[in-house]
Design a protein around this motif. Structure first.
Motif, PDB file in Angstrom:
ATOM      1  N   LEU A 107       0.846  -1.189   0.000  1.00  0.00           N
ATOM      2  CA  LEU A 107       0.000   0.000   0.000  1.00  0.00           C
ATOM      3  C   LEU A 107       0.882   1.240   0.000  1.00  0.00           C
ATOM      4  O   LEU A 107       1.931   1.263   0.649  1.00  0.00           O
ATOM      5  CB  LEU A 107      -0.912   0.027   1.227  1.00  0.00           C
ATOM      6  CG  LEU A 107      -1.709  -1.248   1.527  1.00  0.00           C
ATOM      7  CD1 LEU A 107      -2.563  -1.038   2.770  1.00  0.00           C
ATOM      8  CD2 LEU A 107      -2.582  -1.628   0.348  1.00  0.00           C
ATOM      9  N   ALA A 109       0.826   5.633   0.319  1.00  0.00           N
ATOM     10  CA  ALA A 109       0.076   6.845   0.637  1.00  0.00           C
ATOM     11  C   ALA A 109       0.529   8.021  -0.214  1.00  0.00           C
ATOM     12  O   ALA A 109      -0.215   8.982  -0.406  1.00  0.00           O
ATOM     13  CB  ALA A 109       0.237   7.188   2.115  1.00  0.00           C
ATOM     14  N   PHE A 197       0.020  -0.403  -5.917  1.00  0.00           N
ATOM     15  CA  PHE A 197      -0.911  -1.067  -4.993  1.00  0.00           C
ATOM     16  C   PHE A 197      -1.015  -2.541  -5.326  1.00  0.00           C
ATOM     17  O   PHE A 197      -1.119  -2.919  -6.495  1.00  0.00           O
ATOM     18  CB  PHE A 197      -2.305  -0.427  -5.091  1.00  0.00           C
ATOM     19  CG  PHE A 197      -3.377  -1.186  -4.354  1.00  0.00           C
ATOM     20  CD1 PHE A 197      -3.556  -1.005  -2.986  1.00  0.00           C
ATOM     21  CD2 PHE A 197      -4.196  -2.093  -5.016  1.00  0.00           C
ATOM     22  CE1 PHE A 197      -4.540  -1.714  -2.302  1.00  0.00           C
ATOM     23  CE2 PHE A 197      -5.180  -2.807  -4.344  1.00  0.00           C
ATOM     24  CZ  PHE A 197      -5.354  -2.608  -2.971  1.00  0.00           C
ATOM     25  N   LEU A 677     -10.835  -0.297  -2.264  1.00  0.00           N
ATOM     26  CA  LEU A 677      -9.962   0.858  -2.073  1.00  0.00           C
ATOM     27  C   LEU A 677     -10.555   1.840  -1.066  1.00  0.00           C
ATOM     28  O   LEU A 677      -9.827   2.485  -0.297  1.00  0.00           O
ATOM     29  CB  LEU A 677      -9.723   1.569  -3.409  1.00  0.00           C
ATOM     30  CG  LEU A 677      -8.901   0.805  -4.459  1.00  0.00           C
ATOM     31  CD1 LEU A 677      -8.839   1.602  -5.759  1.00  0.00           C
ATOM     32  CD2 LEU A 677      -7.486   0.511  -3.954  1.00  0.00           C
ATOM     33  N   TYR A 681      -9.004  -0.874   2.189  1.00  0.00           N
ATOM     34  CA  TYR A 681      -7.597  -0.469   2.169  1.00  0.00           C
ATOM     35  C   TYR A 681      -7.392   1.029   2.363  1.00  0.00           C
ATOM     36  O   TYR A 681      -6.243   1.474   2.456  1.00  0.00           O
ATOM     37  CB  TYR A 681      -6.939  -0.947   0.863  1.00  0.00           C
ATOM     38  CG  TYR A 681      -6.942  -2.443   0.762  1.00  0.00           C
ATOM     39  CD1 TYR A 681      -6.085  -3.215   1.535  1.00  0.00           C
ATOM     40  CD2 TYR A 681      -7.835  -3.111  -0.075  1.00  0.00           C
ATOM     41  CE1 TYR A 681      -6.091  -4.596   1.466  1.00  0.00           C
ATOM     42  CE2 TYR A 681      -7.858  -4.495  -0.156  1.00  0.00           C
ATOM     43  CZ  TYR A 681      -6.980  -5.233   0.620  1.00  0.00           C
ATOM     44  OH  TYR A 681      -7.003  -6.602   0.561  1.00  0.00           O
ATOM     45  N   GLN A 683      -7.657   3.978   0.518  1.00  0.00           N
ATOM     46  CA  GLN A 683      -6.754   4.563  -0.467  1.00  0.00           C
ATOM     47  C   GLN A 683      -7.408   5.766  -1.155  1.00  0.00           C
ATOM     48  O   GLN A 683      -7.725   5.728  -2.352  1.00  0.00           O
ATOM     49  CB  GLN A 683      -6.380   3.504  -1.502  1.00  0.00           C
ATOM     50  CG  GLN A 683      -5.540   2.370  -0.970  1.00  0.00           C
ATOM     51  CD  GLN A 683      -4.109   2.797  -0.715  1.00  0.00           C
ATOM     52  OE1 GLN A 683      -3.405   3.248  -1.617  1.00  0.00           O
ATOM     53  NE2 GLN A 683      -3.671   2.677   0.520  1.00  0.00           N
TER      54      GLN A 683
END
Length: 693
Positions: A107, A109, A197, A677, A681, A683
């Motif tokens: 993952l 950011a 990702f 997403l 997760y 995102q």
């Protein structure tokens, strides 16, 4: 989880010739069509769509070919959608014992956290140029190996003339319709491809091998990459629009990708050799190697980690070839293939002009199979599958052969050894990739044991290779002694002459040097007795096919960009109807807590946030094959609605034919990806880039 294109199991493509195109005009939703021969009117008439050339151009410019897989651009900043199982190799290479990105997911950011995938490239098709006359003209009057050499030299010349910048361009002359047509495909290439990702393996491959090639499925088989140039994301104004809504039953679907290899018009003699010789040997060796890898995985947690991707690929390929063998041993299937061949031959014979021009290429190929049966085992073991999958062996073979070819005048080199091609090989060798010595020894030992078994102890090449030592001892000495795991050493050795390599003292280099003449000799025999005459016979069959059925035919798959069409639709088999959709809530119902049906921890932790009515995976009638992994599944508006990642169990015979009633493409929906997403997760950066609020 089946559609990554690989020939690692048995160098199958080298062992069998591919005859391309449908024997009769395509029916139902059959066909993997090239973009310069897509049946626009047929599709528009059947589905009420409004596909035009502008639509095709936009899809083509959004499609991406990556190593062994397909993908698509889905943002203006170089973001690429593909499958998890197409990026899991990257995730594993970026992993360590402390950071397992396969098990725990990858993952990011920020852009700064995106990491380059070693050896990965991304290619976007820019031009298709017909070069049939030039290729067919090369080698005229020649036979066997000389014919193959002349054809190879001409295709290399065409590629070099059209790609002046090898760092940003790829040029590939591709054979279509089994030698009936040739086209130059030009690609814009990107070598800085970074992982953005990837979910945990248990989210992407929920259900494991038991669910593989089956449906219903509950797999988040998705991954994102990004292309960079000069350290910055590439601007990609032409891309597919992300549609976060699932399709409905009956909706038209298109799949744009790079199907790897089909053999739908192999002659009966070729199919019978595949059934009787190639596939059985492939399956036996794969089964034995699978056992060795499974055993290795039990030796430590680190071994289990590093063996995950190789074992995953091997098990997947084993299932593919097992399914293919099932089709080839099915009397009904083979009966239909026999009828198709008989029909074409009868129609050729009924036209004296065509018959005089074509001759009897089917008879010619029957004679070729006799030679191929005798040569197959030495060719397979000494050349096509030499090294058994060992990266260190592959490095040594690349270095040794580059040195030998570089010493020749340019006009006398084998295809693929121009100065530009050698420069590209050098760049690849310099890439940093992890090497696991335990795996290397397994691959080499297994290969040498099977070579001794199949060619016998008394074979001269086996004696020269093994001497008086046991394969396991040789493998240990080579792996422990070589320095080829160091990219700096590989780069240094790549610049050496054969004499300098011989004096280097590296045991892997010495081993390859000692056995390379025998390998190249059997390769020359294969070219002379199999590849050359097969190519000539194949051209004649292609001419017969065009003469009888016309040119509105799709060619066999060649890991080149294709477009298939179909619709969202389930199927019925033996009285059981399979609906076209699964839903995210079904994952929690299917989960047992035990591998391979244990839900990923992120799914369990966020269960209360998940909209369980979201369409997870769906099936459609699109005609695809291995290599289509990661292909965008597109609606009539040209929006991406999913990524193809598998076929159902009935599609395993898709190498040889398409059954519109049963063959299905399995896709992870953009609806499920969006939901994951957002609520699993977390995102927001990716969602914003995809235009999802």
């Amino acid at each position: 989880m089946s559609l990554r294109f690989t020939v690692s199991l048995a160098a199958l493509g080298a062992a069998t010739a591919v005859l391309s195109a449908a024997s009769t005009p395509a029916k139902a939703d059959e066909g993997m069509w090239t973009f310069d021969n897509f049946p626009i009117q047929t599709v528009n008439d059947k589905y009420g769509t409004h596909i035009d050339q502008a639509w095709l151009d936009r899809v083509r410019n959004s499609a991406v070919r990556i190593n062994g897989c397909s993908a698509s651009l889905v943002s203006g900043e170089g973001l690429i959608l593909t499958n998890w199982h197409c990026v899991v190799g990257c995730a594993q290479e970026l992993s360590s014992a402390e950071h397992d990105y396969v098990k725990n997911g990858f993952l990011t950011a920020t852009r700064e956290e995106e990491k380059e995938c070693p050896g990965q490239t991304a290619e976007i098709l820019t031009d298709i140029i017909d070069v049939t006359d030039r290729v067919l003209g090369a080698g005229q009057g020649l036979e066997g190996a000389a014919f193959v050499q002349a054809r190879g030299a001409e295709t290399t010349k065409i590629e070099d003339e059209n790609c002046t910048d090898k760092e940003t361009q790829t040029c590939q002359v591709i054979s279509f319709y089994r030698g009936g047509r040739y086209a130059l495909y030009k690609f814009r290439k990107y070598e800085d491809v970074r992982l953005v990702f990837a979910p945990e393996n248990q989210a992407a491959f929920f259900g494991g091998d038991p669910d593989n090639f089956n449906f219903p499925r509950y797999a988040l088989d998705t991954g994102f990459l990004r292309i960079y140039e000069d350290g910055k994301p590439v601007a990609t104004p032409t891309h597919l629009t992300w549609n976060p809504n699932a399709p409905k039953e009956g909706d038209v679907t298109f799949v744009a990708g790079n199907p790897g290899s089909t053999s739908r018009l192999l002659t009966m003699s070729q199919l019978e050799r595949l059934r009787d010789q190639v596939n059985p040997i492939t399956l036996i060796q794969a089964s034995e190697l699978r056992g060795r890898l499974q055993e290795y995985a039990t030796t430590s947690e680190e071994a289990k980690r590093v063996v995950f991707d190789p074992l995953f690929g091997l098990e997947n390929s084993f299932k593919v070839y097992y399914g293919q063998e099932g089709a080839l041993t099915d009397p009904d299937f083979m009966g239909k293939k026999r009828e198709q061949e008989a029909e074409l031959r009868a129609r050729v014979a009924a036209d004296p002009a065509i018959a005089a021009r074509i001759g009897d290429p089917w008879g010619d190929l029957e004679k070729v199979q006799a030679s191929a049966r005798d040569l197959y085992l030495p060719y397979r073991q000494l050349e096509a599958s030499a090294g058994g999958g060992s990266d260190l062996y592959r490095y040594a073979k690349t270095i040794v052969r580059a040195a030998k070819e570089r010493a020749k005048p340019l006009a006398e080199r084998r295809a693929g050894y121009t100065d530009a091609a050698l420069a590209q090989q050098a760049r690849r060798l310099a890439e940093v990739t992890p090497i696991d010595q335990g795996l290397e020894e397994i691959y080499l030992t297994h290969w040498m044991l099977k070579t001794r078994e199949y060619l016998t102890v008394d074979n001269a090449e086996v004696k020269a290779m093994l001497g008086k030592d046991a394969p396991a001892d040789i493998a240990d000495r080579l792996v422990q002694g070589t320095k080829l795991g160091d990219p700096a050493v590989r780069a240094q050795m790549f610049a050496m002459t054969p004499e300098q390599l011989a004096a280097s003292g590296d045991p892997m280099i010495a081993f390859v040097l000692a056995n390379d003449n025998a390998a190249q000799a059997v390769r020359a025999q294969w070219d002379s007795a199999v590849n050359g005459p097969t190519a000539k016979a194949g051209e004649k069959i292609a001419q017969a096919r065009f003469a009888v059925y016309g040119t509105n035919l799709y060619p066999d798959a060649t890991f080149s960009l294709r477009l298939s069409y179909g619709a969202v639709e389930g199927w019925t088999y033996r009285g059981v109807t399979v609906p076209p959709f699964t839903y995210m809530g079904g994952l929690y119902e299917r989960a047992t807590g035990a591998e391979p049906f244990n839900a990923a921890q992120a799914f369990l932790d966020n269960e209360s946030k998940v909209n369980k009515d979201t369409v997870y995976d769906f099936v459609s009638t699109n005609d695809i094959i291995g290599g289509n992994s990661g292909s965008p599944v597109i609606n009539a508006k040209g929006e991406v609605i999913g990524a193809a990642f598998d076929g159902n169990i009935h599609s395993l015979g898709g190498s040889f034919g398409y059954d519109g009633a049963l063959n299905r493409t399995v896709t992870v929906s953009t609806a499920a990806i969006t939901e994951a997403l957002r609520n699993i997760y977390h995102q927001p950066r990716l969602l914003a880039e995809l235009g999802v609020r």
